[in-house]
Motif scaffolding. Structure first.
Motif, PDB file in Angstrom:
ATOM      1  N   GLY A 114      47.588  24.867  27.122  1.00  0.00           N
ATOM      2  CA  GLY A 114      48.481  25.608  26.492  1.00  0.00           C
ATOM      3  C   GLY A 114      48.113  26.973  26.272  1.00  0.00           C
ATOM      4  N   VAL A 115      47.175  27.617  27.178  1.00  0.00           N
ATOM      5  CA  VAL A 115      46.798  28.924  27.245  1.00  0.00           C
ATOM      6  C   VAL A 115      47.197  29.710  28.423  1.00  0.00           C
ATOM      7  N   LYS A 116      47.328  31.085  28.222  1.00  0.00           N
ATOM      8  CA  LYS A 116      47.562  31.783  29.622  1.00  0.00           C
ATOM      9  C   LYS A 116      46.322  32.177  30.467  1.00  0.00           C
ATOM     10  N   ASP A 117      45.389  32.560  29.697  1.00  0.00           N
ATOM     11  CA  ASP A 117      44.127  33.056  30.229  1.00  0.00           C
ATOM     12  C   ASP A 117      42.943  32.127  29.817  1.00  0.00           C
ATOM     13  N   SER A 118      41.755  31.894  30.548  1.00  0.00           N
ATOM     14  CA  SER A 118      40.888  30.880  30.191  1.00  0.00           C
ATOM     15  C   SER A 118      39.799  31.660  29.344  1.00  0.00           C
ATOM     16  N   GLY A 119      39.960  33.102  28.919  1.00  0.00           N
ATOM     17  CA  GLY A 119      39.089  33.840  27.984  1.00  0.00           C
ATOM     18  C   GLY A 119      39.573  35.245  28.104  1.00  0.00           C
ATOM     19  N   SER A 120      38.934  36.204  27.268  1.00  0.00           N
ATOM     20  CA  SER A 120      39.038  37.455  27.343  1.00  0.00           C
ATOM     21  C   SER A 120      37.965  38.401  27.612  1.00  0.00           C
ATOM     22  N   LEU A 121      36.926  37.832  28.678  1.00  0.00           N
ATOM     23  CA  LEU A 121      35.623  38.319  28.700  1.00  0.00           C
ATOM     24  C   LEU A 121      35.859  39.938  29.478  1.00  0.00           C
ATOM     25  N   ILE A 122      37.161  39.944  30.637  1.00  0.00           N
ATOM     26  CA  ILE A 122      37.276  40.889  31.519  1.00  0.00           C
ATOM     27  C   ILE A 122      38.477  41.488  31.208  1.00  0.00           C
ATOM     28  N   PRO A 123      38.536  42.635  30.588  1.00  0.00           N
ATOM     29  CA  PRO A 123      39.683  43.318  30.217  1.00  0.00           C
ATOM     30  C   PRO A 123      40.661  43.401  31.257  1.00  0.00           C
ATOM     31  N   GLY A 124      41.998  43.412  31.070  1.00  0.00           N
ATOM     32  CA  GLY A 124      43.053  43.164  32.239  1.00  0.00           C
ATOM     33  C   GLY A 124      42.924  42.042  33.066  1.00  0.00           C
ATOM     34  N   HIS A 125      41.984  41.170  33.099  1.00  0.00           N
ATOM     35  CA  HIS A 125      42.043  39.983  33.913  1.00  0.00           C
ATOM     36  C   HIS A 125      41.634  38.725  33.280  1.00  0.00           C
ATOM     37  N   GLY A 126      41.556  38.631  32.093  1.00  0.00           N
ATOM     38  CA  GLY A 126      41.281  37.493  31.504  1.00  0.00           C
ATOM     39  C   GLY A 126      39.745  37.082  31.287  1.00  0.00           C
ATOM     40  N   GLY A 127      39.691  35.499  31.415  1.00  0.00           N
ATOM     41  CA  GLY A 127      38.138  35.123  31.504  1.00  0.00           C
ATOM     42  C   GLY A 127      37.686  35.042  32.786  1.00  0.00           C
ATOM     43  N   ILE A 128      36.390  34.563  32.655  1.00  0.00           N
ATOM     44  CA  ILE A 128      35.676  34.525  34.130  1.00  0.00           C
ATOM     45  C   ILE A 128      36.351  33.617  34.992  1.00  0.00           C
ATOM     46  N   LEU A 129      36.761  32.574  34.517  1.00  0.00           N
ATOM     47  CA  LEU A 129      37.426  31.386  35.210  1.00  0.00           C
ATOM     48  C   LEU A 129      38.755  31.924  35.990  1.00  0.00           C
ATOM     49  N   ASP A 130      39.271  32.711  35.395  1.00  0.00           N
ATOM     50  CA  ASP A 130      40.586  33.243  36.066  1.00  0.00           C
ATOM     51  C   ASP A 130      40.192  34.063  37.095  1.00  0.00           C
ATOM     52  N   ARG A 131      39.014  34.673  37.472  1.00  0.00           N
ATOM     53  CA  ARG A 131      38.740  35.598  38.446  1.00  0.00           C
ATOM     54  C   ARG A 131      37.824  34.651  39.443  1.00  0.00           C
ATOM     55  N   VAL A 132      37.290  33.666  39.229  1.00  0.00           N
ATOM     56  CA  VAL A 132      36.437  33.075  40.176  1.00  0.00           C
ATOM     57  C   VAL A 132      37.101  31.683  40.495  1.00  0.00           C
ATOM     58  N   ASP A 133      38.236  31.340  39.982  1.00  0.00           N
ATOM     59  CA  ASP A 133      38.954  29.943  40.190  1.00  0.00           C
ATOM     60  C   ASP A 133      39.005  29.913  41.931  1.00  0.00           C
ATOM     61  N   SER A 134      39.272  30.883  42.500  1.00  0.00           N
ATOM     62  CA  SER A 134      39.664  30.788  43.809  1.00  0.00           C
ATOM     63  C   SER A 134      38.336  30.386  44.580  1.00  0.00           C
ATOM     64  N   TYR A 135      36.960  30.764  44.056  1.00  0.00           N
ATOM     65  CA  TYR A 135      35.984  30.377  44.755  1.00  0.00           C
ATOM     66  C   TYR A 135      35.069  29.435  44.670  1.00  0.00           C
ATOM     67  N   ILE A 136      35.497  28.492  43.501  1.00  0.00           N
ATOM     68  CA  ILE A 136      35.012  27.224  43.054  1.00  0.00           C
ATOM     69  C   ILE A 136      34.631  26.314  44.396  1.00  0.00           C
ATOM     70  N   PHE A 137      35.592  25.926  45.024  1.00  0.00           N
ATOM     71  CA  PHE A 137      35.763  25.002  45.843  1.00  0.00           C
ATOM     72  C   PHE A 137      35.616  25.689  47.325  1.00  0.00           C
ATOM     73  N   THR A 138      35.585  26.785  47.379  1.00  0.00           N
ATOM     74  CA  THR A 138      35.456  27.519  48.796  1.00  0.00           C
ATOM     75  C   THR A 138      34.117  27.489  49.036  1.00  0.00           C
ATOM     76  N   GLY A 139      33.051  27.635  48.303  1.00  0.00           N
ATOM     77  CA  GLY A 139      32.039  27.670  48.616  1.00  0.00           C
ATOM     78  C   GLY A 139      31.374  26.375  49.522  1.00  0.00           C
ATOM     79  N   ALA A 140      31.632  25.268  49.041  1.00  0.00           N
ATOM     80  CA  ALA A 140      31.429  23.995  49.552  1.00  0.00           C
ATOM     81  C   ALA A 140      32.121  23.663  50.864  1.00  0.00           C
ATOM     82  N   LEU A 141      33.435  24.395  50.990  1.00  0.00           N
ATOM     83  CA  LEU A 141      34.097  24.131  52.453  1.00  0.00           C
ATOM     84  C   LEU A 141      33.428  25.209  53.389  1.00  0.00           C
ATOM     85  N   ALA A 142      33.192  26.302  52.832  1.00  0.00           N
ATOM     86  CA  ALA A 142      32.792  27.361  53.748  1.00  0.00           C
ATOM     87  C   ALA A 142      31.088  26.829  54.406  1.00  0.00           C
TER      88      ALA A 142
END
Length: 341
Positions: A300-328
């Motif tokens: 029930g939240v919009k962002d995973s956190g507020s660590l990075i101003p204007g971008h939300g949390g760290i998970l909001d920035r790296v979510d696209s990379y989590i599975f991609t490393g294993a596939l690459a």
């Protein structure tokens, strides 16, 4: 004043009421305009923050990827620690915890530390199997021996946290640092300064990581632009803002970036392999994005956190990379040797 109003003619009374109404309308209109101006200023300020911090993060990540080895791994471990903390806070949020029992805080904190250590162990030992097995055993034992009744929801969310925040990011270490074969055809190697590592620095792992990260950035950028310009058909209920049109434009941008960089780095030498690599990167980035959207939606939240101003949390920035490393890593380690480049 009362006598003047009492003896005023009906026309005068009508004029007074009309003027009063016009003044109220002007006040409401000016108030609405000021609210719109304030909202516009907030959006402009947020966009400015996103651009500034986005560029800063891009430059920092590029330098870390080029540095490799312990610099890359320590930076990844720091991101993993922050991301795992955000994940376990989402698990404990009201939206998710209302339907299940979250793991105790001491277990969540211990898992964050374990996830942080996993990339370091991967670099040191070259593999992650023993670390994951040991971590899973420790977590299961801690949950079973806790006071009260252990719940399966505690075990499942914690184990997924180890997999999602710890195990999967380790494949970026295996990709960047483990594939140390020289990229012989890369033109950058011959002219790269000796002070910065010389031609031995340009390995298959470095080139593959640069192409993968760059194509993911291209996918996100083109998907956003395509969705804004052509988006009509919703992609999935988990992420209502995503559209099929935006996804297709993002796929095209990802493949184009992969093929273009393959030509620049002369790796992989086959255009078909570069197209397949781009498609795989896009699939991994989209799947990671949707997975995090599902977690946030349940929380029930919009962002995973507020660590990075204007971008939300760290998970909001790296979510696209989590599975991609294993596939690459699987693509470079298994697919290319089997089918050639």
């Amino acid at each position: 004043m009362e006598n003047i109003l009492f003896h005023a003619t009906p026309d005068a009374e009508y004029t007074f009421v009309l003027n009063f109404s016009l003044e109220v309308q002007r006040g409401n209109q000016s108030s609405g305009e000021s609210d719109l101006d304030e909202e516009h200023r907030k959006k402009t300020s947020q966009l400015r923050k996103r651009i500034i911090f986005g560029l800063g993060i891009g430059v920092l990540v590029g330098g870390v990827v080029l540095a490799g080895e312990w610099v890359f791994t320590v930076a990844l471990s720091a991101a993993v620690f922050a991301g795992s903390r955000e994940y376990f806070e989402l698990v404990r949020s009201r939206g998710i915890a209302s339907g299940m029992t979250p793991p105790p805080r001491y277990v969540s904190r211990a898992c964050s530390v374990i996830c942080c250590v996993m990339p370091l162990l991967t670099l040191y030992f070259g593999h992650i199997d023993v670390s994951v097995t040991s971590a899973a055993f420790f977590v299961a034992t801690a949950l079973l021996l806790q006071r009260g009744n252990p719940r399966f929801s505690q075990l499942s969310t914690t184990m997924f946290g180890l997999f999602y925040c710890g195990y999967l990011p380790c494949f970026w270490v295996k990709l960047r640092c483990g594939l140390a074969a020289p990229a012989l055809n890369t033109r950058f190697a011959a002219s790269w300064p000796l002070l910065l590592g010389g031609n031995t620095m340009w390995t298959v792992g470095l080139v593959a990581t640069l192409i993968s990260v760059s194509s993911i950035i291209a996918a996100d950028t083109f998907a956003f632009i395509g969705g804004k310009a052509f988006g009509r058909t919703p992609l999935i209920a988990v992420s209502p803002k995503k559209t099929w049109e935006g996804a297709l434009v993002g796929l095209g941008g990802c493949i184009a970036a992969s093929v273009l960089l393959a030509k620049v780095f002369s790796w992989p030498t086959s255009t078909l392999s570069a197209v397949a690599f781009g498609f795989l990167n896009f699939f991994g980035s989209l799947f990671g994005d949707l997975t995090e959207s599902m977690i946030k939606r349940d929380a029930g939240v919009k962002d995973s956190g507020s660590l990075i101003p204007g971008h939300g949390g760290i998970l909001d920035r790296v979510d696209s990379y989590i599975f991609t490393g294993a596939l690459a890593h699987s693509f470079v380690k298994t697919f290319l040797p089997l089918y050639g480049i």
